[in-house]
Design a protein around this motif. Structure first.
Motif, PDB file in Angstrom:
ATOM      1  N   GLU A 133       0.846  -1.217   0.000  1.00 39.16           N
ATOM      2  CA  GLU A 133       0.000   0.000   0.000  1.00 39.16           C
ATOM      3  C   GLU A 133       0.873   1.256   0.000  1.00 39.16           C
ATOM      4  OE1 GLU A 133      -4.033  -1.096   2.446  1.00 39.16           O
ATOM      5  OE2 GLU A 133      -2.104  -1.448   3.459  1.00 39.16           O
ATOM      6  N   LYS A 134       1.941   1.186   0.742  1.00 35.48           N
ATOM      7  CA  LYS A 134       2.867   2.338   0.800  1.00 35.48           C
ATOM      8  C   LYS A 134       3.413   2.605  -0.593  1.00 35.48           C
ATOM      9  CE  LYS A 134       4.510   1.655   5.514  1.00 35.48           C
ATOM     10  NZ  LYS A 134       5.600   1.105   6.271  1.00 35.48           N
ATOM     11  N   GLU A 135       3.804   1.521  -1.244  1.00 36.58           N
ATOM     12  CA  GLU A 135       4.370   1.603  -2.577  1.00 36.58           C
ATOM     13  C   GLU A 135       3.361   2.238  -3.553  1.00 36.58           C
ATOM     14  OE1 GLU A 135       7.482   0.703  -3.203  1.00 36.58           O
ATOM     15  OE2 GLU A 135       7.181   1.358  -5.289  1.00 36.58           O
ATOM     16  N   ALA A 136       2.113   1.797  -3.431  1.00 34.96           N
ATOM     17  CA  ALA A 136       1.059   2.279  -4.338  1.00 34.96           C
ATOM     18  C   ALA A 136       0.804   3.779  -4.145  1.00 34.96           C
ATOM     19  CB  ALA A 136      -0.220   1.493  -4.087  1.00 34.96           C
ATOM     20  N   ASN A 137       1.056   4.264  -2.922  1.00 34.84           N
ATOM     21  CA  ASN A 137       0.800   5.687  -2.632  1.00 34.84           C
ATOM     22  C   ASN A 137       2.025   6.572  -2.832  1.00 34.84           C
ATOM     23  OD1 ASN A 137      -1.962   6.036  -1.659  1.00 34.84           O
ATOM     24  ND2 ASN A 137      -1.384   4.521  -0.120  1.00 34.84           N
ATOM     25  N   SER A 138       3.148   5.952  -3.187  1.00 31.97           N
ATOM     26  CA  SER A 138       4.425   6.682  -3.067  1.00 31.97           C
ATOM     27  C   SER A 138       4.508   7.957  -3.908  1.00 31.97           C
ATOM     28  CB  SER A 138       5.600   5.754  -3.371  1.00 31.97           C
ATOM     29  OG  SER A 138       5.487   5.316  -4.699  1.00 31.97           O
ATOM     30  N   ASN A 139       3.626   8.122  -4.885  1.00 34.07           N
ATOM     31  CA  ASN A 139       3.691   9.372  -5.658  1.00 34.07           C
ATOM     32  C   ASN A 139       2.792  10.462  -5.094  1.00 34.07           C
ATOM     33  OD1 ASN A 139       5.555   8.578  -7.505  1.00 34.07           O
ATOM     34  ND2 ASN A 139       4.032   7.570  -8.824  1.00 34.07           N
ATOM     35  N   LYS A 140       2.033  10.102  -4.084  1.00 33.04           N
ATOM     36  CA  LYS A 140       1.085  11.069  -3.516  1.00 33.04           C
ATOM     37  C   LYS A 140       1.783  11.972  -2.498  1.00 33.04           C
ATOM     38  CE  LYS A 140      -3.263   8.511  -3.361  1.00 33.04           C
ATOM     39  NZ  LYS A 140      -4.114   7.904  -2.327  1.00 33.04           N
ATOM     40  N   PRO A 141       1.219  13.174  -2.320  1.00 33.59           N
ATOM     41  CA  PRO A 141       1.773  14.007  -1.234  1.00 33.59           C
ATOM     42  C   PRO A 141       1.454  13.342   0.114  1.00 33.59           C
ATOM     43  CG  PRO A 141      -0.135  15.083  -2.262  1.00 33.59           C
ATOM     44  CD  PRO A 141       0.124  13.825  -3.040  1.00 33.59           C
ATOM     45  N   PHE A 142       2.300  13.584   1.093  1.00 34.77           N
ATOM     46  CA  PHE A 142       2.056  12.956   2.405  1.00 34.77           C
ATOM     47  C   PHE A 142       2.483  13.878   3.536  1.00 34.77           C
ATOM     48  CE2 PHE A 142       6.383  11.982   1.194  1.00 34.77           C
ATOM     49  CZ  PHE A 142       7.102  12.208   2.358  1.00 34.77           C
ATOM     50  N   VAL A 143       1.955  13.570   4.714  1.00 31.01           N
ATOM     51  CA  VAL A 143       2.466  14.210   5.934  1.00 31.01           C
ATOM     52  C   VAL A 143       3.081  13.076   6.755  1.00 31.01           C
ATOM     53  CG1 VAL A 143       0.674  16.007   5.975  1.00 31.01           C
ATOM     54  CG2 VAL A 143       0.297  13.882   7.229  1.00 31.01           C
ATOM     55  N   VAL A 144       3.893  13.447   7.757  1.00 30.51           N
ATOM     56  CA  VAL A 144       4.388  12.400   8.657  1.00 30.51           C
ATOM     57  C   VAL A 144       3.672  12.574   9.990  1.00 30.51           C
ATOM     58  CG1 VAL A 144       6.402  11.435   9.853  1.00 30.51           C
ATOM     59  CG2 VAL A 144       6.642  12.336   7.521  1.00 30.51           C
ATOM     60  N   ARG A 145       3.106  11.478  10.462  1.00 34.47           N
ATOM     61  CA  ARG A 145       2.404  11.520  11.744  1.00 34.47           C
ATOM     62  C   ARG A 145       3.180  10.744  12.801  1.00 34.47           C
ATOM     63  NH1 ARG A 145      -2.855  13.301  11.705  1.00 34.47           N
ATOM     64  NH2 ARG A 145      -3.671  13.657   9.603  1.00 34.47           N
ATOM     65  N   PHE A 146       3.047  11.206  14.027  1.00 35.88           N
ATOM     66  CA  PHE A 146       3.677  10.507  15.143  1.00 35.88           C
ATOM     67  C   PHE A 146       2.706   9.457  15.668  1.00 35.88           C
ATOM     68  CE2 PHE A 146       4.540  10.011  19.687  1.00 35.88           C
ATOM     69  CZ  PHE A 146       5.852   9.593  19.602  1.00 35.88           C
ATOM     70  N   LYS A 147       3.217   8.262  15.910  1.00 37.46           N
ATOM     71  CA  LYS A 147       2.351   7.185  16.373  1.00 37.46           C
ATOM     72  C   LYS A 147       2.216   7.274  17.902  1.00 37.46           C
ATOM     73  CE  LYS A 147       2.877   3.139  14.137  1.00 37.46           C
ATOM     74  NZ  LYS A 147       3.577   1.867  13.865  1.00 37.46           N
ATOM     75  N   LEU A 148       1.035   7.658  18.359  1.00 36.06           N
ATOM     76  CA  LEU A 148       0.830   7.803  19.813  1.00 36.06           C
ATOM     77  C   LEU A 148       0.842   6.442  20.489  1.00 36.06           C
ATOM     78  CD1 LEU A 148      -2.063  10.290  20.644  1.00 36.06           C
ATOM     79  CD2 LEU A 148       0.379  10.615  20.934  1.00 36.06           C
ATOM     80  N   PRO A 149       1.451   6.334  21.636  1.00 38.96           N
ATOM     81  CA  PRO A 149       1.390   5.061  22.356  1.00 38.96           C
ATOM     82  C   PRO A 149      -0.048   4.774  22.790  1.00 38.96           C
ATOM     83  CG  PRO A 149       2.429   6.743  23.698  1.00 38.96           C
ATOM     84  CD  PRO A 149       2.169   7.365  22.371  1.00 38.96           C
ATOM     85  N   GLU A 150      -0.334   3.504  22.964  1.00 40.26           N
ATOM     86  CA  GLU A 150      -1.709   3.180  23.366  1.00 40.26           C
ATOM     87  C   GLU A 150      -1.802   3.147  24.881  1.00 40.26           C
ATOM     88  OE1 GLU A 150      -3.081  -0.189  21.178  1.00 40.26           O
ATOM     89  OE2 GLU A 150      -2.667   0.850  19.276  1.00 40.26           O
TER      90      GLU A 150
END
Ligand code: GLU
Length: 477
Positions: A133-150
């Motif tokens: 899925e990451k590969e399929a989206n790789s041309n799209k713009p993106f933001v980086v999110r921080f993964k909150l602990p659960e």
């Protein structure tokens, strides 16, 4: 305490205001009290709104306050490569992830929820994307999110507020890199505080809500979070956040109005901190007494009248020489030519008389300039109140007496005017006030005999003559 390192981290997106300055002062005093380091970092990552002019203005104010950085000032944008290296590391360790959701789509979701009175949280759509899925989206713009602990709650100890806890429900996987590649405040602030080995973060209470996110970022970066101390706010008289409607908020404007940096420091430190009921402190006393334990939990109200009072106390305590050096800043370029008829000693004496009567240096400067030259106008109310046609003959008598008096000193002059008013059957005020008006243009000012003594025979007679000439043409009703 060992290795105390604090920082003041203003954003140069505007002028430094009173609230920021108080934060700087608390950091500075905390560092000095604990033999620690006070550092300055300019947080200029908001490229659109940050300007060099604002940065210079902020550093000017801090210089004026004598609160300079113990190490070279850190400019946040100069660390950008290191910021991105940490992003990369978090991505590689799975502590952050790229989010390809379109902004429009998320915005529409937010709106929809908000219309229903609900709170939008990023649902974590891209949190666990497969490599494919990451590969399929790789041309799209993106933001980086921080993964909150659960976890359900986050709790930390604040040195002022005590134990603070937040329900994790109100947080989501927040953005650390925007789609244009720029980094967000919470991320860079943590990176830089780690890099600068900051031990205590002392800042406004408005940042309390950011603290949980920052604590998680410390943990993710493998660093121990520093101590936090969140200062209660400064409010205007209306009980709202201090704004221009309540008081001047830009620090530089206080300097322009003639406030002393020491007085501003003294006043601001008392907004939230106390040491018994002492109001006036020397800088050394503040350094000696300042402890976070004595910072209150309640917001304080900014009170311009009290600041003026503190400033007046500082002005009174200054020597005339110091005042002369300081008022130069407030007088116009013709100051020297205006005061040329007075000797330096006379100027110093004037300053000593007037310093008792003012709240600011600019007021003092105005009064000195006014008193240094014969009055250009006479205050109408004062003339109306104290002068009669007979004042002309009083002034004539006075001139004769003054010409003949050999001891032109305060006490002698006072005795002479007393005798004169008695002999003319007038109240002392009806003789003394016209003299004061003749000397400085109005009936309010320092003691009239102090002024006569200070100006000496020549200047006093000259001003009395000018006033006499004015009264000759005056239309007494
Ligand atoms: N640049 C931030 C501000 O001016 C600093 C906040 C902080 O001290 O973490 O509000």
């Amino acid at each position: 305490m060992k290795n105390i390192r604090v920082r003041f981290a203003p954003s140069p997106t505007g002028k430094l205001h009173i609230g920021n300055l108080r934060t700087a002062i608390f950091n500075w005093l905390f560092a000095r009290h604990n033999n620690g380091k006070f550092l300055i970092r300019i947080e200029d990552t908001d490229l659109e709104r940050s300007t060099k002019e604002n940065t210079d203005g902020i550093l000017d104010v801090l210089n004026w306050m004598e609160m300079t950085s113990d190490e070279p000032v850190v400019i946040q944008t100069s660390l950008i490569k290191q910021h991105h290296a940490l992003v990369q590391k978090l991505l590689e360790e799975g502590k952050a992830y790229k989010c390809f959701c379109s902004q429009e789509h998320l915005e529409a979701q937010r709106k929809e929820l908000e219309e229903k009175g609900e709170f939008f949280k990023y649902p974590g759509t891209c949190k666990n994307l497969s490599e494919k899925e990451k590969e399929a989206n790789s041309n799209k713009p993106f933001v980086v999110r921080f993964k909150l602990p659960e976890q359900e709650v986050i709790e930390f100890n604040d040195l002022i507020k005590g134990t603070v806890s937040f329900d994790m429900n109100q947080f989501d996987d927040f953005i650390i890199v925007r789609s244009d590649g720029s980094l967000t405040y919470n991320f860079v602030v943590v990176h830089d505080d780690i890099l600068m080995k900051i031990s205590h973060i002392i800042r406004g209470e408005d940042h309390l809500i950011n603290t949980p996110k920052q604590i998680f970022l410390y943990q993710a970066a493998g660093a121990t979070p520093p101590y936090f101390a969140h200062l209660p706010m400064i409010l205007g008289a209306s009980g709202q956040k201090l704004s221009k409607r309540d008081a001047t908020t830009a620090v530089l404007d206080y300097r322009k109005k003639g406030f002393l940096s020491g007085a501003l420091l003294n006043y601001l430190v008392r907004l939230g901190w106390s040491h018994g009921d002492q109001e006036i402190f020397t800088k050394d006393e503040l350094i000696k007494f300042f402890e976070l334990e004595h910072v209150g939990k309640k917001a304080s109200i900014f009170d311009t009248a009290k600041l003026e009072w503190v400033n007046s106390v500082y002005i009174k305590a200054m020597s005339a020489e110091d005042l002369l050096n300081n008022i130069i800043w407030f007088v116009d370029s013709e100051f020297e030519s205006k005061t040329v008829s007075l000797s330096k000693q006379q100027l110093l004496d004037l300053l000593n008389l007037y310093k008792e009567r003012v709240n600011t240096l600019s007021e003092l400067a105005n009064l000195i300039v006014l008193a240094s030259v014969p009055p250009v106008v006479y205050d109408q109310e004062s003339v109306k109140k104290w002068c009669l046609k007979s004042t002309l003959s009083v002034l004539q008598k006075l001139e004769e007496e003054l010409l003949n008096i050999s001891d032109f000193s305060k006490d002698n002059l006072q005795a002479m005017v007393k005798t004169l008013s008695k002999s003319l059957d007038l109240k002392m005020g009806n003789v003394a006030q016209p003299i004061r008006i003749a000397l400085i243009g109005s009936d309010s000012g320092p003691g009239v005999f102090d002024m006569l003594d200070l100006f000496g025979k020549k200047i006093s007679l000259q001003r009395l003559k000018l006033f006499y000439e004015f009264l000759e043409k005056y239309n007494f009703e």
